[in-house]
Design a protein around this motif. Structure first.
Motif, PDB file in Angstrom:
ATOM      1  N   LEU A 153      20.404-101.536 -68.983  1.00  0.00           N
ATOM      2  CA  LEU A 153      21.371-102.453 -68.365  1.00  0.00           C
ATOM      3  C   LEU A 153      20.663-103.603 -67.648  1.00  0.00           C
ATOM      4  O   LEU A 153      21.099-104.752 -67.724  1.00  0.00           O
ATOM      5  CB  LEU A 153      22.266-101.699 -67.388  1.00  0.00           C
ATOM      6  CG  LEU A 153      23.224-100.683 -68.008  1.00  0.00           C
ATOM      7  CD1 LEU A 153      23.853 -99.811 -66.928  1.00  0.00           C
ATOM      8  CD2 LEU A 153      24.286-101.385 -68.836  1.00  0.00           C
ATOM      9  N   ALA A 154      19.569-103.290 -66.967  1.00  0.00           N
ATOM     10  CA  ALA A 154      18.800-104.322 -66.264  1.00  0.00           C
ATOM     11  C   ALA A 154      18.252-105.346 -67.259  1.00  0.00           C
ATOM     12  O   ALA A 154      18.306-106.557 -67.013  1.00  0.00           O
ATOM     13  CB  ALA A 154      17.667-103.685 -65.464  1.00  0.00           C
ATOM     14  N   LEU A 155      17.736-104.873 -68.382  1.00  0.00           N
ATOM     15  CA  LEU A 155      17.216-105.789 -69.402  1.00  0.00           C
ATOM     16  C   LEU A 155      18.329-106.664 -69.971  1.00  0.00           C
ATOM     17  O   LEU A 155      18.146-107.869 -70.162  1.00  0.00           O
ATOM     18  CB  LEU A 155      16.530-105.004 -70.522  1.00  0.00           C
ATOM     19  CG  LEU A 155      15.195-104.347 -70.142  1.00  0.00           C
ATOM     20  CD1 LEU A 155      14.734-103.415 -71.249  1.00  0.00           C
ATOM     21  CD2 LEU A 155      14.144-105.388 -69.827  1.00  0.00           C
ATOM     22  N   LEU A 156      19.484-106.064 -70.242  1.00  0.00           N
ATOM     23  CA  LEU A 156      20.617-106.859 -70.725  1.00  0.00           C
ATOM     24  C   LEU A 156      21.061-107.888 -69.692  1.00  0.00           C
ATOM     25  O   LEU A 156      21.412-109.011 -70.030  1.00  0.00           O
ATOM     26  CB  LEU A 156      21.784-105.937 -71.080  1.00  0.00           C
ATOM     27  CG  LEU A 156      21.615-105.118 -72.352  1.00  0.00           C
ATOM     28  CD1 LEU A 156      22.748-104.101 -72.469  1.00  0.00           C
ATOM     29  CD2 LEU A 156      21.580-106.013 -73.586  1.00  0.00           C
ATOM     30  N   ALA A 157      21.040-107.503 -68.434  1.00  0.00           N
ATOM     31  CA  ALA A 157      21.479-108.407 -67.364  1.00  0.00           C
ATOM     32  C   ALA A 157      20.499-109.546 -67.128  1.00  0.00           C
ATOM     33  O   ALA A 157      20.874-110.557 -66.532  1.00  0.00           O
ATOM     34  CB  ALA A 157      21.674-107.612 -66.065  1.00  0.00           C
ATOM     35  N   THR A 158      19.267-109.402 -67.576  1.00  0.00           N
ATOM     36  CA  THR A 158      18.274-110.470 -67.363  1.00  0.00           C
ATOM     37  C   THR A 158      18.085-111.342 -68.585  1.00  0.00           C
ATOM     38  O   THR A 158      17.283-112.274 -68.548  1.00  0.00           O
ATOM     39  CB  THR A 158      16.906-109.880 -66.937  1.00  0.00           C
ATOM     40  OG1 THR A 158      16.480-108.962 -67.933  1.00  0.00           O
ATOM     41  CG2 THR A 158      16.987-109.209 -65.593  1.00  0.00           C
ATOM     42  N   GLU A 159      18.805-111.084 -69.662  1.00  0.00           N
ATOM     43  CA  GLU A 159      18.653-111.895 -70.872  1.00  0.00           C
ATOM     44  C   GLU A 159      18.905-113.358 -70.603  1.00  0.00           C
ATOM     45  O   GLU A 159      18.248-114.219 -71.180  1.00  0.00           O
ATOM     46  CB  GLU A 159      19.575-111.396 -71.977  1.00  0.00           C
ATOM     47  CG  GLU A 159      19.003-110.234 -72.747  1.00  0.00           C
ATOM     48  CD  GLU A 159      19.828-109.925 -73.985  1.00  0.00           C
ATOM     49  OE1 GLU A 159      20.816-110.619 -74.270  1.00  0.00           O
ATOM     50  OE2 GLU A 159      19.457-108.969 -74.677  1.00  0.00           O
ATOM     51  N   ASP A 160      19.846-113.684 -69.726  1.00  0.00           N
ATOM     52  CA  ASP A 160      20.187-115.078 -69.449  1.00  0.00           C
ATOM     53  C   ASP A 160      19.476-115.633 -68.228  1.00  0.00           C
ATOM     54  O   ASP A 160      19.624-116.815 -67.918  1.00  0.00           O
ATOM     55  CB  ASP A 160      21.698-115.228 -69.254  1.00  0.00           C
ATOM     56  CG  ASP A 160      22.452-114.964 -70.545  1.00  0.00           C
ATOM     57  OD1 ASP A 160      21.888-115.172 -71.624  1.00  0.00           O
ATOM     58  OD2 ASP A 160      23.615-114.535 -70.455  1.00  0.00           O
ATOM     59  N   ASP A 161      18.723-114.783 -67.507  1.00  0.00           N
ATOM     60  CA  ASP A 161      18.015-115.246 -66.305  1.00  0.00           C
ATOM     61  C   ASP A 161      16.894-116.206 -66.655  1.00  0.00           C
ATOM     62  O   ASP A 161      16.304-116.227 -67.635  1.00  0.00           O
ATOM     63  CB  ASP A 161      17.436-114.065 -65.521  1.00  0.00           C
ATOM     64  CG  ASP A 161      18.521-113.355 -64.729  1.00  0.00           C
ATOM     65  OD1 ASP A 161      19.666-113.819 -64.745  1.00  0.00           O
ATOM     66  OD2 ASP A 161      18.194-112.329 -64.100  1.00  0.00           O
TER      67      ASP A 161
END
Length: 161
Positions: A153-161
């Motif tokens: 989930l953390a990796l998915l949440a940082t895709e747009d960071d």
């Protein structure tokens, strides 16, 4: 906490949708797992940090709310009342089983942790996952599974960071 504020607003809107009848089901109704996740979100937003003791207090408050009945699993029907009664949250995770419960009650609780710790090193994310699970389980397999989910989930949440 800012990312949680945005999502929490959406969850509250969902919760406030009308639903039919007295029985669970329909729009605006969510599960005990979701209620526990919302307690984590509320605690993090209120304190602007992850405070495990404050989270367990919110879990106990949510469980004690008589206005909404949730179908908590048997294990949590034992553990959460202990927290309500003031039992030490650092000990309740082994109350029923010395090695910790293998139930999945922690999987939804780690969502807000994954979002808040999305840029943290793995060691920090693991400690946050362990902390959020501590009051209900210390089982290494459950902690490992929750960490893997939190990391994904953390990796998915940082895709747009």
């Amino acid at each position: 906490p800012e990312v949680l504020r945005k999502w929490f607003h959406r969850l509250v809107q969902f919760q406030d949708l009308p639903h039919s009848g007295e029985a669970p089901g329909g729009l605006g109704v969510y599960t005990a797992d979701s209620e526990m996740m919302l307690a984590v979100v509320e605690s993090i937003i209120d304190r602007e940090l992850l405070d495990v003791k404050a989270v367990t207090t919110k879990l106990a408050e949510a469980y004690s709310d008589d206005t909404i009945v949730r179908a908590y699993p048997d294990t949590l029907q034992v553990i959460i009342p202990l927290l309500v009664g003031g039992e030490d949250y650092r000990k309740t995770g082994t109350y029923l089983c010395p090695e910790g419960s293998t139930h999945n009650e922690g999987l939804t609780r780690i969502l807000p942790v994954a979002l808040c710790f999305r840029n943290a090193p793995d060691e920090v994310l693991m400690e946050a996952v362990k902390g959020i699970l501590l009051c209900t389980t210390v089982h290494t397999d459950v902690i490992g599974a929750c960490f893997v989910l939190a990391k994904a989930l953390a990796l998915l949440a940082t895709e747009d960071d």
